[in-house]
Design a protein around this motif. Structure first.
Motif, PDB file in Angstrom:
ATOM      1  N   THR A 176      -3.572  15.096 -22.257  1.00 19.87           N
ATOM      2  CA  THR A 176      -3.427  16.544 -22.280  1.00 19.87           C
ATOM      3  C   THR A 176      -3.088  17.114 -20.903  1.00 19.87           C
ATOM      4  O   THR A 176      -2.111  17.840 -20.744  1.00 19.87           O
ATOM      5  CB  THR A 176      -4.716  17.194 -22.808  1.00 19.87           C
ATOM      6  OG1 THR A 176      -5.008  16.657 -24.101  1.00 19.87           O
ATOM      7  CG2 THR A 176      -4.550  18.698 -22.925  1.00 19.87           C
ATOM      8  N   ASP A 177      -3.889  16.774 -19.910  1.00 17.29           N
ATOM      9  CA  ASP A 177      -3.701  17.349 -18.580  1.00 17.29           C
ATOM     10  C   ASP A 177      -3.887  16.255 -17.530  1.00 17.29           C
ATOM     11  O   ASP A 177      -4.989  15.735 -17.350  1.00 17.29           O
ATOM     12  CB  ASP A 177      -4.703  18.491 -18.347  1.00 17.29           C
ATOM     13  CG  ASP A 177      -4.511  19.151 -16.992  1.00 17.29           C
ATOM     14  OD1 ASP A 177      -3.449  19.753 -16.777  1.00 17.29           O
ATOM     15  OD2 ASP A 177      -5.428  19.052 -16.159  1.00 17.29           O
ATOM     16  N   TYR A 178      -2.813  15.908 -16.821  1.00 13.84           N
ATOM     17  CA  TYR A 178      -2.844  14.811 -15.863  1.00 13.84           C
ATOM     18  C   TYR A 178      -3.693  15.161 -14.633  1.00 13.84           C
ATOM     19  O   TYR A 178      -4.329  14.281 -14.053  1.00 13.84           O
ATOM     20  CB  TYR A 178      -1.422  14.424 -15.453  1.00 13.84           C
ATOM     21  CG  TYR A 178      -0.738  13.566 -16.484  1.00 13.84           C
ATOM     22  CD1 TYR A 178      -0.530  12.203 -16.283  1.00 13.84           C
ATOM     23  CD2 TYR A 178      -0.308  14.114 -17.693  1.00 13.84           C
ATOM     24  CE1 TYR A 178       0.078  11.419 -17.243  1.00 13.84           C
ATOM     25  CE2 TYR A 178       0.300  13.337 -18.667  1.00 13.84           C
ATOM     26  CZ  TYR A 178       0.488  11.986 -18.434  1.00 13.84           C
ATOM     27  OH  TYR A 178       1.088  11.202 -19.410  1.00 13.84           O
ATOM     28  N   ALA A 179      -3.717  16.415 -14.243  1.00 15.52           N
ATOM     29  CA  ALA A 179      -4.529  16.819 -13.105  1.00 15.52           C
ATOM     30  C   ALA A 179      -6.005  16.581 -13.397  1.00 15.52           C
ATOM     31  O   ALA A 179      -6.762  16.091 -12.548  1.00 15.52           O
ATOM     32  CB  ALA A 179      -4.279  18.279 -12.768  1.00 15.52           C
ATOM     33  N   THR A 180      -6.439  16.919 -14.606  1.00 10.96           N
ATOM     34  CA  THR A 180      -7.824  16.683 -15.008  1.00 10.96           C
ATOM     35  C   THR A 180      -8.105  15.193 -15.135  1.00 10.96           C
ATOM     36  O   THR A 180      -9.127  14.696 -14.641  1.00 10.96           O
ATOM     37  CB  THR A 180      -8.117  17.383 -16.347  1.00 10.96           C
ATOM     38  OG1 THR A 180      -7.906  18.792 -16.206  1.00 10.96           O
ATOM     39  CG2 THR A 180      -9.545  17.130 -16.796  1.00 10.96           C
ATOM     40  N   PRO A 192     -12.571  14.183 -20.875  1.00 11.14           N
ATOM     41  CA  PRO A 192     -12.344  15.293 -19.938  1.00 11.14           C
ATOM     42  C   PRO A 192     -11.296  16.285 -20.415  1.00 11.14           C
ATOM     43  O   PRO A 192     -11.445  17.499 -20.209  1.00 11.14           O
ATOM     44  CB  PRO A 192     -11.879  14.576 -18.653  1.00 11.14           C
ATOM     45  CG  PRO A 192     -12.386  13.187 -18.776  1.00 11.14           C
ATOM     46  CD  PRO A 192     -12.378  12.875 -20.237  1.00 11.14           C
ATOM     47  N   ASN A 193     -10.245  15.798 -21.054  1.00 10.43           N
ATOM     48  CA  ASN A 193      -9.189  16.706 -21.492  1.00 10.43           C
ATOM     49  C   ASN A 193      -9.633  17.588 -22.654  1.00 10.43           C
ATOM     50  O   ASN A 193      -9.070  18.656 -22.874  1.00 10.43           O
ATOM     51  CB  ASN A 193      -7.929  15.920 -21.865  1.00 10.43           C
ATOM     52  CG  ASN A 193      -7.128  15.537 -20.639  1.00 10.43           C
ATOM     53  OD1 ASN A 193      -6.893  16.362 -19.766  1.00 10.43           O
ATOM     54  ND2 ASN A 193      -6.721  14.283 -20.551  1.00 10.43           N
ATOM     55  N   SER A 194     -10.621  17.135 -23.402  1.00 10.58           N
ATOM     56  CA  SER A 194     -11.173  17.994 -24.454  1.00 10.58           C
ATOM     57  C   SER A 194     -11.932  19.165 -23.839  1.00 10.58           C
ATOM     58  O   SER A 194     -11.878  20.296 -24.324  1.00 10.58           O
ATOM     59  CB  SER A 194     -12.090  17.181 -25.374  1.00 10.58           C
ATOM     60  OG  SER A 194     -11.355  16.202 -26.076  1.00 10.58           O
ATOM     61  N   TYR A 195     -12.663  18.895 -22.757  1.00 12.89           N
ATOM     62  CA  TYR A 195     -13.328  19.975 -22.019  1.00 12.89           C
ATOM     63  C   TYR A 195     -12.299  20.998 -21.523  1.00 12.89           C
ATOM     64  O   TYR A 195     -12.493  22.208 -21.629  1.00 12.89           O
ATOM     65  CB  TYR A 195     -14.086  19.405 -20.808  1.00 12.89           C
ATOM     66  CG  TYR A 195     -15.528  19.081 -21.069  1.00 12.89           C
ATOM     67  CD1 TYR A 195     -16.469  20.097 -21.260  1.00 12.89           C
ATOM     68  CD2 TYR A 195     -15.965  17.762 -21.092  1.00 12.89           C
ATOM     69  CE1 TYR A 195     -17.806  19.796 -21.487  1.00 12.89           C
ATOM     70  CE2 TYR A 195     -17.302  17.461 -21.317  1.00 12.89           C
ATOM     71  CZ  TYR A 195     -18.219  18.475 -21.514  1.00 12.89           C
ATOM     72  OH  TYR A 195     -19.540  18.187 -21.736  1.00 12.89           O
ATOM     73  N   TYR A 196     -11.213  20.489 -20.969  1.00  9.16           N
ATOM     74  CA  TYR A 196     -10.156  21.370 -20.446  1.00  9.16           C
ATOM     75  C   TYR A 196      -9.632  22.289 -21.545  1.00  9.16           C
ATOM     76  O   TYR A 196      -9.506  23.504 -21.353  1.00  9.16           O
ATOM     77  CB  TYR A 196      -9.022  20.521 -19.878  1.00  9.16           C
ATOM     78  CG  TYR A 196      -7.781  21.306 -19.506  1.00  9.16           C
ATOM     79  CD1 TYR A 196      -7.699  21.972 -18.294  1.00  9.16           C
ATOM     80  CD2 TYR A 196      -6.694  21.388 -20.382  1.00  9.16           C
ATOM     81  CE1 TYR A 196      -6.566  22.707 -17.954  1.00  9.16           C
ATOM     82  CE2 TYR A 196      -5.555  22.108 -20.052  1.00  9.16           C
ATOM     83  CZ  TYR A 196      -5.495  22.762 -18.843  1.00  9.16           C
ATOM     84  OH  TYR A 196      -4.380  23.488 -18.519  1.00  9.16           O
ATOM     85  N   VAL A 211       5.878  14.912 -15.130  1.00 15.80           N
ATOM     86  CA  VAL A 211       5.287  14.745 -16.450  1.00 15.80           C
ATOM     87  C   VAL A 211       6.055  15.626 -17.437  1.00 15.80           C
ATOM     88  O   VAL A 211       6.362  16.787 -17.148  1.00 15.80           O
ATOM     89  CB  VAL A 211       3.791  15.119 -16.421  1.00 15.80           C
ATOM     90  CG1 VAL A 211       3.227  15.211 -17.834  1.00 15.80           C
ATOM     91  CG2 VAL A 211       3.012  14.114 -15.580  1.00 15.80           C
ATOM     92  N   GLU A 212       6.384  15.062 -18.594  1.00 11.81           N
ATOM     93  CA  GLU A 212       7.158  15.794 -19.600  1.00 11.81           C
ATOM     94  C   GLU A 212       6.251  16.284 -20.724  1.00 11.81           C
ATOM     95  O   GLU A 212       5.160  15.750 -20.952  1.00 11.81           O
ATOM     96  CB  GLU A 212       8.267  14.900 -20.165  1.00 11.81           C
ATOM     97  CG  GLU A 212       9.298  14.477 -19.125  1.00 11.81           C
ATOM     98  CD  GLU A 212      10.457  13.691 -19.729  1.00 11.81           C
ATOM     99  OE1 GLU A 212      10.551  13.632 -20.971  1.00 11.81           O
ATOM    100  OE2 GLU A 212      11.260  13.135 -18.956  1.00 11.81           O
ATOM    101  N   PHE A 213       6.732  17.309 -21.429  1.00  9.26           N
ATOM    102  CA  PHE A 213       5.969  17.910 -22.517  1.00  9.26           C
ATOM    103  C   PHE A 213       6.747  17.820 -23.822  1.00  9.26           C
ATOM    104  O   PHE A 213       7.950  17.584 -23.821  1.00  9.26           O
ATOM    105  CB  PHE A 213       5.641  19.370 -22.198  1.00  9.26           C
ATOM    106  CG  PHE A 213       4.705  19.544 -21.042  1.00  9.26           C
ATOM    107  CD1 PHE A 213       3.347  19.727 -21.257  1.00  9.26           C
ATOM    108  CD2 PHE A 213       5.165  19.508 -19.730  1.00  9.26           C
ATOM    109  CE1 PHE A 213       2.473  19.879 -20.191  1.00  9.26           C
ATOM    110  CE2 PHE A 213       4.301  19.651 -18.655  1.00  9.26           C
ATOM    111  CZ  PHE A 213       2.953  19.831 -18.891  1.00  9.26           C
ATOM    112  N   ALA A 214       6.040  18.012 -24.915  1.00 11.57           N
ATOM    113  CA  ALA A 214       6.683  17.977 -26.233  1.00 11.57           C
ATOM    114  C   ALA A 214       7.744  19.066 -26.316  1.00 11.57           C
ATOM    115  O   ALA A 214       7.538  20.178 -25.830  1.00 11.57           O
ATOM    116  CB  ALA A 214       5.647  18.177 -27.329  1.00 11.57           C
ATOM    117  N   PRO A 215       8.886  18.745 -26.942  1.00  7.79           N
ATOM    118  CA  PRO A 215       9.990  19.708 -26.975  1.00  7.79           C
ATOM    119  C   PRO A 215       9.772  20.887 -27.912  1.00  7.79           C
ATOM    120  O   PRO A 215      10.357  21.950 -27.727  1.00  7.79           O
ATOM    121  CB  PRO A 215      11.172  18.859 -27.453  1.00  7.79           C
ATOM    122  CG  PRO A 215      10.551  17.737 -28.232  1.00  7.79           C
ATOM    123  CD  PRO A 215       9.251  17.450 -27.550  1.00  7.79           C
TER     124      PRO A 215
END
Length: 320
Positions: free
Chosen positions: A118-122, A172-176, A289-293
């Motif tokens: 979900t979030d690479y920074a997290t 962690p990404n669920s928390y985010y 990092v790429e995201f869903a289109p």
């Protein structure tokens, strides 16, 4: 004359063998290790898309895949990642956040591409996130627009006062996602409560409490929840409490609606990135990092009917 003919044949044969050898050398093959956190619909689709993309980009036999499933255990992810390093694979694909974290800890040299993260920074504890990790890691994110999911929940359940957010405390990404969407829901006038389960052993009690205390539940893209949708549905359906889900697989299992991505497409995009890295066309240290289109409003027709929920016309039934 005979000797001359033999000489000519020898030269021709040698040239042919050399040409074949050069052709074989030109067809480079690669080894790719895939660490998937757990088996469920979304992650399975991402792995399939990843493999299909590499076969399409590089050829059916150009890549050897070693696909390993950690059965939901972070420690097993670490074991798998370390084995990939020992095997000297050319690239590691890490499917879900714990798999990415394990691969990152295992090697700073072998290219790593994450997906379903979900979030690479997290996930990687990065401050001042710019969209590029900057080392041997890149990949794709499965983050759906959380403000859009909050709007969807409010559109379907405008009279709901209390919203419960369910997720695994080990992710962690669920928390985010939970913290982010809570803000959006509160802006819409909802009273929001978070409920966490440590693993599959306490899901039933946590879901039961959440269902008793709220009008509607929200589940983000959470791997533990995705692996236990039948258990969740067996609680929320008799209670008459609807679930808005962060992705299609959870929605199909126990939800009524989602604003979701295609995990197959996400994995396919990751596979195309992998092809560029393996062939040297792209430098992974510079790959954003790429995201869903695209995202789609989807609904679970069966469960919506059982719970008596009217779905707007611009939603697509899952499976149609």
């Amino acid at each position: 004359m005979k000797k001359n003919l033999i000489t000519k044949l020898s030269v021709a044969t040698g040239a042919a063998v050399l040409a074949i050898g050069m052709g074989a050398a030109a067809e480079e093959t690669y080894s790719v290790g895939i660490c998937q956190l757990v088996q469920h619909v979304a992650l399975d689709a991402a792995t399939e898309g990843f493999q299909d993309a590499l076969k399409d980009e590089l050829g059916e036999d150009a890549v050897t895949f070693d696909v390993q499933n950690a059965a939901g255990d972070s420690a097993t992810c670490a074991t798998i990642a370390n084995q990939f390093v020992s095997d000297g694979v050319d690239l590691i694909m890490a499917n879900a956040t714990p798999a990415l974290q394990a691969a990152a800890a295992a090697t700073a040299d072998i290219p790593i591409l994450g997906t379903s993260v979900t979030d690479y920074a997290t996930a990687l504890d990065i401050d001042d996130w710019t969209g590029v990790v900057g080392n041997n890691i890149s990949g794709t994110s499965d983050l759906a627009p959380l403000d859009g999911q909050a709007d969807m929940l409010n559109e379907l359940f405008p009279d709901a006062e209390n919203v419960g957010i369910l997720f695994c405390s080990a992710e962690p990404n669920s928390y985010y996602q939970a913290d982010t969407i809570q803000g959006f829901l509160e802006d819409l006038g909802k009273n929001v409560n978070q409920y966490t389960f440590a693993d599959s052993n306490d899901i039933a009690s946590v879901v039961s409490n959440a269902a008793a205390e709220n009008d509607v539940l929200y589940i983000p893209t959470d791997n533990t929840a995705a692996s236990n949708t039948e258990l969740i549905r067996n609680i929320i359906e008799p209670a008459g409490i609807p679930v808005v889900a962060g992705e299609e697989g959870i929605c199909e299992g126990c939800g009524v609606a989602t604003l979701s991505i295609s995990y197959y497409d996400l994995g396919y995009a990751t596979g195309k990135m992998a092809a560029q890295v393996l062939t040297g066309e792209a430098d992974i240290t510079e790959m954003p990092v790429e995201f869903a289109p695209q995202f789609t409003k989807e609904y679970n027709a069966e469960l919506a009917e059982i719970l008596g929920i009217e779905i707007p016309d611009d939603y697509v039934a899952i499976g149609e």
